[in-house]
Design an enzyme around this catalytic site. Structure first.
Site, PDB file in Angstrom:
ATOM      1  N   HIS A  61       0.818  -1.197   0.148  1.00 21.24           N
ATOM      2  CA  HIS A  61       0.196   0.007   0.007  1.00 21.24           C
ATOM      3  C   HIS A  61       0.827   1.294  -0.017  1.00 21.24           C
ATOM      4  CE1 HIS A  61      -4.083   1.946   1.857  1.00 21.24           C
ATOM      5  NE2 HIS A  61      -3.294   2.744   1.097  1.00 21.24           N
ATOM      6  N   HIS A  63       1.758   5.170  -2.151  1.00 23.46           N
ATOM      7  CA  HIS A  63       1.218   6.013  -3.380  1.00 23.46           C
ATOM      8  C   HIS A  63       2.477   6.714  -3.902  1.00 23.46           C
ATOM      9  CE1 HIS A  63      -3.165   6.154  -1.898  1.00 23.46           C
ATOM     10  NE2 HIS A  63      -2.428   6.018  -0.747  1.00 23.46           N
ATOM     11  N   ARG A  65       2.182   8.779  -6.921  1.00 16.72           N
ATOM     12  CA  ARG A  65       2.001  10.058  -7.505  1.00 16.72           C
ATOM     13  C   ARG A  65       1.998  10.158  -8.996  1.00 16.72           C
ATOM     14  NH1 ARG A  65      -1.115  11.002  -3.022  1.00 16.72           N
ATOM     15  NH2 ARG A  65      -0.060  11.402  -1.115  1.00 16.72           N
ATOM     16  N   ASN A  98      -5.207   6.380  -6.847  1.00 19.60           N
ATOM     17  CA  ASN A  98      -5.957   7.485  -6.556  1.00 19.60           C
ATOM     18  C   ASN A  98      -4.795   8.822  -7.273  1.00 19.60           C
ATOM     19  OD1 ASN A  98      -4.508   6.975  -4.395  1.00 19.60           O
ATOM     20  ND2 ASN A  98      -5.707   8.439  -3.256  1.00 19.60           N
ATOM     21  N   HIS A 227      -5.175   0.087   5.972  1.00 19.76           N
ATOM     22  CA  HIS A 227      -4.534   1.036   7.176  1.00 19.76           C
ATOM     23  C   HIS A 227      -5.404   0.986   8.381  1.00 19.76           C
ATOM     24  CE1 HIS A 227      -7.321   3.501   4.638  1.00 19.76           C
ATOM     25  NE2 HIS A 227      -6.251   4.020   3.883  1.00 19.76           N
ATOM     26  N   ASP A 304       0.986   2.746   3.858  1.00 22.86           N
ATOM     27  CA  ASP A 304       0.355   4.071   3.127  1.00 22.86           C
ATOM     28  C   ASP A 304       1.250   5.043   2.937  1.00 22.86           C
ATOM     29  OD1 ASP A 304      -2.038   5.493   2.225  1.00 22.86           O
ATOM     30  OD2 ASP A 304      -2.838   6.004   4.021  1.00 22.86           O
ATOM     31  N   HIS A 308       3.575  13.852   0.635  1.00 20.79           N
ATOM     32  CA  HIS A 308       3.094  15.417   0.589  1.00 20.79           C
ATOM     33  C   HIS A 308       4.349  16.158   0.862  1.00 20.79           C
ATOM     34  CE1 HIS A 308      -0.935  14.039  -0.099  1.00 20.79           C
ATOM     35  NE2 HIS A 308      -0.843  13.313   1.067  1.00 20.79           N
TER      36      HIS A 308
END
Length: 466
Positions: A61, A63, A65, A98, A227, A304, A308
């Site tokens: 899991h 991200h 981007r 996503n 999560h 997860d 950012h």
């Protein structure tokens, strides 16, 4: 080199550590033999008793981007996410859909798989397919794995109500779906909460779960709940549906294992590093999650990893930009703290950006579990290697049609990929900003000394991290 031999204490999910020699074929990258050391035998690489050799860790899991829009590559991309994974002792990662243009079609999947091939990173990168009210499965059950957001998080993939969820899952009967579970009406009703935990309360998770579980049973979904953030009532509900024959597995993130609201109550500035969807909850829930992972009720340690920028994490401080012209959000926060600490702390608890980068410290968290939370090595091997391997192995041929993975990841046995993660449990590692490989350039554990170190990583017999 025809073969590579690695000797040391081997840790697996199904036995205590034992001293052994792993032989890896230099051409295929697969394990050809696991044996006891012979007197006088010298391995190519040898590790002492301070270290444990695990099957290569996997994070199911993350991200990354990156997509065809390029809108978010300023904070992460496939290359940098994989670099961070390797730094953290992780040899395979599975990226969530996503992205700015959510990955929901076969054409988009083709773009992502082509991009992964172009990057050609030694860390294996797999992709989830997104689900929304309009999507349909891309293939037969078991051919792909999917992600459904039952509740709004980051991005535009959202399913809000139980009725639309039922209609969607009718189309995905028998498929493998990972779920974000927070019931959006409860989140919306809680929007006036002072902290993120109050704005995204336990009730949001439990109510979402109450709606989801009967539909998992009805549509025979192979479910992974992402999560996980709560114990107690949610564990009881999940246990009941498992008894009824439902295939339900759980992830827990390092953030939910390391932090709880007693810590943010003592230091509200922690929210700037650890705001996440779903939110951390009380110390009681954190203890339940640790016990659940150790006992095997929770199957996966999955980060997860949500990169950012620091500017995004301090987003609420932009409110004061007029008073502090030409300053970044972080600089505004520092100036405000010097001027009005109470207002600074109040702003820390406001709704900033959710998510934090964790791939760089995955192995350090595993060492922490062993050294400070009394996990056995086989507990870590199960959650960080064996189950992640079981999750991705059925999909390796479809996502990597030209690569030979043998029996796949997750075990140090003949025929499996010769990828290994070596943790030194006696060394300590101070988490420093300058060491992080994630493109967003920071860590929620920055400044903390962790009780262990990633000694080395082997991918298909090739050593990294020397």
């Amino acid at each position: 080199m025809k073969t590579v031999t690695v000797e040391g204490l081997l840790a697996g999910h199904d036995r205590k550590p034992f001293r052994g020699v792993v032989t890896i074929d230099g051409k295929t990258g697969l394990i050809t033999n696991v044996s006891q050391p012979k007197k006088g035998q010298k391995a190519d690489f040898s590790f002492g008793d301070d270290s444990l050799i695990f099957p290569g860790f996997g994070d199911v899991h993350i991200h990354a981007r990156e997509d065809e829009t390029g809108k978010q590559v300023y904070k992460e991309e496939y290359q940098t996410a994989a670099d961070a994974a390797l730094h953290g002792g992780v040899v395979h990662i599975s990226a969530m859909p996503n992205t700015p243009n959510p990955l929901v079609t076969k054409d988009q999947l083709v773009w992502h798989r082509k991009r992964v091939r172009e990057v050609a990173h030694p860390v294996s990168i797999l992709n989830y397919i997104g689900i929304d009210p309009k999507t349909k499965p891309l293939g037969k059950p078991g051919e792909y794995f999917y992600k459904l957001y039952f509740g709004k998080s980051v991005g535009d993939l959202t399913v809000t109500y139980g009725s639309e969820l039922d209609a969607i899952l009718t189309r995905y009967r028998g498929h493998h779906i990972s779920f974000h579970v927070e019931y959006e009406p409860v989140v919306q009703a809680s929007s006036a909460g002072k902290t993120h935990s109050e704005r995204r309360p336990v009730a949001a998770v439990n109510e979402g779960l109450r709606i989801l579980l009967p539909l998992i049973e009805k549509h025979k979904i192979h479910a992974k709940l992402c999560h996980w953030s709560t114990g107690g009532e949610s564990f009881a509900m999940i246990a009941e549906y498992r008894k009824r024959g439902c295939d339900i597995v759980l992830e827990v993130s390092p953030l939910h294992l390391l932090f709880d609201t007693s810590m943010t109550d003592a230091d509200p500035s922690l929210w700037l590093k650890i705001q996440m969807n779903p939110a951390i909850q009380s110390a009681e829930h954190r203890r339940a999650l640790l016990k659940g992972l150790k006992d095997g009720f929770i199957q996966f340690l999955a980060t997860d990893h949500a990169p950012h920028t620091e500017e995004e994490k301090y987003a609420a401080f932009a409110t004061f930009a007029g008073e502090y012209p030409r300053k970044s959000n972080k600089e505004i926060a520092d100036a405000l703290r010097a001027k009005d600490e109470a207002l600074y702390f109040a702003t820390c608890t406001a709704n900033n950006t959710s998510g934090a980068p964790w791939l760089d410290v995955y192995g350090l968290v595993c060492a922490w579990l062993i050294n400070e939370q009394k996990f056995h090595p086989h507990d870590v091997a199960r959650a960080a290697a064996y189950y992640p391997g079981k999750f991705v192995n059925p999909h390796l041929k479809q996502q990597f049609p030209k690569q030979n993975f043998g029996k796949g990841f997750g075990e140090i046995k003949k025929g499996f990929v010769g990828s290994l993660t070596i943790l030194n449990l006696k060394k300590k590692t101070k988490v420093r900003r300058e060491d992080q490989k994630t493109k967003c350039g920071w860590s929620p554990l920055e400044g903390r000394t962790m009780p262990g170190a990633v000694e080395a990583v082997f991918i298909r017999g090739v050593r990294h991290g020397e």
